[in-house]
Write a protein that holds these residues in place. Structure first.
Motif, PDB file in Angstrom:
ATOM      1  N   GLN A 155      11.994  -8.855   0.028  1.00 11.36           N
ATOM      2  CA  GLN A 155      10.605  -8.712   0.441  1.00 11.36           C
ATOM      3  C   GLN A 155      10.488  -7.724   1.603  1.00 11.36           C
ATOM      4  O   GLN A 155      11.401  -7.575   2.408  1.00 11.36           O
ATOM      5  CB  GLN A 155      10.049 -10.066   0.875  1.00 11.36           C
ATOM      6  N   GLY A 156       9.329  -7.066   1.679  1.00 13.06           N
ATOM      7  CA  GLY A 156       9.044  -6.204   2.824  1.00 13.06           C
ATOM      8  C   GLY A 156       9.248  -4.732   2.580  1.00 13.06           C
ATOM      9  O   GLY A 156       9.172  -3.929   3.516  1.00 13.06           O
ATOM     10  N   ARG A 157       9.482  -4.337   1.335  1.00 11.72           N
ATOM     11  CA  ARG A 157       9.638  -2.917   1.035  1.00 11.72           C
ATOM     12  C   ARG A 157       8.278  -2.304   0.693  1.00 11.72           C
ATOM     13  O   ARG A 157       7.451  -2.932   0.052  1.00 11.72           O
ATOM     14  CB  ARG A 157      10.609  -2.721  -0.122  1.00 11.72           C
ATOM     15  N   GLY A 158       8.086  -1.069   1.141  1.00 12.22           N
ATOM     16  CA  GLY A 158       6.851  -0.365   0.814  1.00 12.22           C
ATOM     17  C   GLY A 158       5.623  -1.070   1.378  1.00 12.22           C
ATOM     18  O   GLY A 158       5.593  -1.503   2.535  1.00 12.22           O
ATOM     19  N   ASP A 159       4.618  -1.210   0.532  1.00 16.86           N
ATOM     20  CA  ASP A 159       3.357  -1.816   0.960  1.00 16.86           C
ATOM     21  C   ASP A 159       3.506  -3.290   1.320  1.00 16.86           C
ATOM     22  O   ASP A 159       2.653  -3.843   2.030  1.00 16.86           O
ATOM     23  CB  ASP A 159       2.308  -1.678  -0.157  1.00 16.86           C
ATOM     24  N   GLN A 160       4.571  -3.925   0.845  1.00 13.09           N
ATOM     25  CA  GLN A 160       4.788  -5.346   1.157  1.00 13.09           C
ATOM     26  C   GLN A 160       5.038  -5.577   2.643  1.00 13.09           C
ATOM     27  O   GLN A 160       4.802  -6.681   3.146  1.00 13.09           O
ATOM     28  CB  GLN A 160       5.985  -5.891   0.377  1.00 13.09           C
ATOM     29  N   ALA A 161       5.490  -4.560   3.335  1.00  9.71           N
ATOM     30  CA  ALA A 161       5.837  -4.729   4.746  1.00  9.71           C
ATOM     31  C   ALA A 161       4.635  -5.211   5.553  1.00  9.71           C
ATOM     32  O   ALA A 161       4.764  -6.087   6.420  1.00  9.71           O
ATOM     33  CB  ALA A 161       6.360  -3.420   5.320  1.00  9.71           C
ATOM     34  N   THR A 162       3.462  -4.663   5.273  1.00 14.89           N
ATOM     35  CA  THR A 162       2.256  -5.069   6.000  1.00 14.89           C
ATOM     36  C   THR A 162       1.955  -6.537   5.772  1.00 14.89           C
ATOM     37  O   THR A 162       1.584  -7.269   6.713  1.00 14.89           O
ATOM     38  CB  THR A 162       1.062  -4.212   5.567  1.00 14.89           C
ATOM     39  N   LEU A 163       2.115  -7.001   4.532  1.00 16.75           N
ATOM     40  CA  LEU A 163       1.833  -8.397   4.218  1.00 16.75           C
ATOM     41  C   LEU A 163       2.797  -9.332   4.938  1.00 16.75           C
ATOM     42  O   LEU A 163       2.388 -10.385   5.454  1.00 16.75           O
ATOM     43  CB  LEU A 163       1.907  -8.614   2.705  1.00 16.75           C
ATOM     44  N   VAL A 164       4.070  -8.970   4.974  1.00 22.41           N
ATOM     45  CA  VAL A 164       5.056  -9.812   5.653  1.00 22.41           C
ATOM     46  C   VAL A 164       4.778  -9.849   7.159  1.00 22.41           C
ATOM     47  O   VAL A 164       4.891 -10.903   7.795  1.00 22.41           O
ATOM     48  CB  VAL A 164       6.492  -9.322   5.366  1.00 22.41           C
ATOM     49  N   ARG A 165       4.412  -8.713   7.729  1.00 23.14           N
ATOM     50  CA  ARG A 165       4.050  -8.688   9.149  1.00 23.14           C
ATOM     51  C   ARG A 165       2.870  -9.620   9.421  1.00 23.14           C
ATOM     52  O   ARG A 165       2.859 -10.362  10.403  1.00 23.14           O
ATOM     53  CB  ARG A 165       3.668  -7.273   9.568  1.00 23.14           C
ATOM     54  N   GLN A 166       1.868  -9.555   8.557  1.00 25.52           N
ATOM     55  CA  GLN A 166       0.691 -10.399   8.729  1.00 25.52           C
ATOM     56  C   GLN A 166       1.064 -11.874   8.650  1.00 25.52           C
ATOM     57  O   GLN A 166       0.545 -12.702   9.418  1.00 25.52           O
ATOM     58  CB  GLN A 166      -0.354 -10.047   7.669  1.00 25.52           C
ATOM     59  N   ASP A 167       1.969 -12.197   7.731  1.00 24.89           N
ATOM     60  CA  ASP A 167       2.431 -13.588   7.628  1.00 24.89           C
ATOM     61  C   ASP A 167       3.117 -14.034   8.906  1.00 24.89           C
ATOM     62  O   ASP A 167       2.904 -15.159   9.393  1.00 24.89           O
ATOM     63  CB  ASP A 167       3.397 -13.730   6.444  1.00 24.89           C
TER      64      ASP A 167
END
Length: 272
Positions: A155-167
């Protein structure tokens, strides 16, 4: 004299300090083994796969977590015991989560619970925290959502990084005392660790995390169905057990066991 039992505030206070050592345990004997060396002992829902042969953590029940939590509690004297809330026991509502957490804390004497999810679980974490339930959060790869992820993917590659940060930000602001980062890319885990005021505990994340956790059976080489890339084996007890059981079989079939020293005569033996 045993050291004082560690508490969630103790763990939170270790942010940026000496790395936290965390392992899973599911039984009393293993809990006794890991307790002197660990800051946190997690009764993980991984018990379903490791000890019960389940294909994932999804089928694990609250009853199962209570049973193993009680067993681990008997083996601990120092480490903070955290118990996983299993799938289906907390997602419906904060009230459901409180009922499940209250049962776990009351019946196992755990010091905290762990639940999976970030932004979606922030209100639940806040609800529990305000009612006296310490929560360890778990984001990144959350195994209970493996069907949604389509497998155990990084998890956290590309656009997913923003979502993981938000979590990460959401669970910290909601009152979690620590957060597990599972299978999160190293650069992202480093950034999150630097940004958060609570400890991050990595599993397949980064050495920069404030602590590390692994499944004890992976560490000892007891769980051999598969080996996650992020797990380091410090022993091969599975191979040793295989050799020992094979030797026992050979002795039984050759009538070498039991020997004279393992059986009882008509009269007690007298010392020379």
């Amino acid at each position: 004299m045993n050291a004082a039992v560690l508490t969630p505030p103790d763990i939170r206070a270790r942010k940026g300090g000496e790395p936290l050592v965390c392992l899973t345990a599911y039984t009393t004997p293993v809990a006794k083994l890991v307790d002197p060396y660990c800051d946190v002992v997690l009764v993980g829902d991984s018990v379903g796969m490791v000890l019960h042969g389940l294909p994932s953590t999804v089928p694990v029940s609250l009853d199962m977590m209570v049973l193993h939590g009680q067993a681990v509690r008997r083996g601990l004297s120092r480490a903070l015991m955290v118990v996983d809330l299993p799938f289906g026991s907390y997602e419906e509502s904060p009230a459901q989560a409180f009922r499940s957490a209250a049962r776990l804390l009351g019946e196992t004497e755990a010091g905290a619970v762990k639940l999976e999810g970030g932004v979606a679980m922030a209100d639940t974490i806040r609800f529990l925290n305000l009612r006296g339930v310490p929560v360890m959060a778990h984001i990144g790869l959350t195994p209970q959502a493996v069907n949604q992820f389509g497998g155990y993917k990084v998890q956290g590659r590309g656009d997913q990084a923003t979502l993981v940060r938000q979590d990460a930000v959401a669970v910290a602001e909601a009152g979690a005392f620590a957060v597990v980062l599972e299978k999160v890319t190293d650069p992202l885990a480093r950034d999150i660790t630097a940004d958060l005021k609570i400890p991050t505990i990595g599993i397949g994340a980064s050495p920069a995390c404030d602590g590390q956790i692994l499944v004890v059976d992976d560490v000892l080489g007891l769980f051999t169905d598969f080996k996650p890339r992020f797990a380091k084996r410090y022993a091969e007890l599975g191979r040793m057990a295989d050799a020992a059981i094979a030797a026992y079989r050979d002795d039984v079939r050759a009538r070498r066991f039991p020997g004279e020293e393992h059986v009882f005569g008509d009269a007690p033996r007298t010392k020379a």
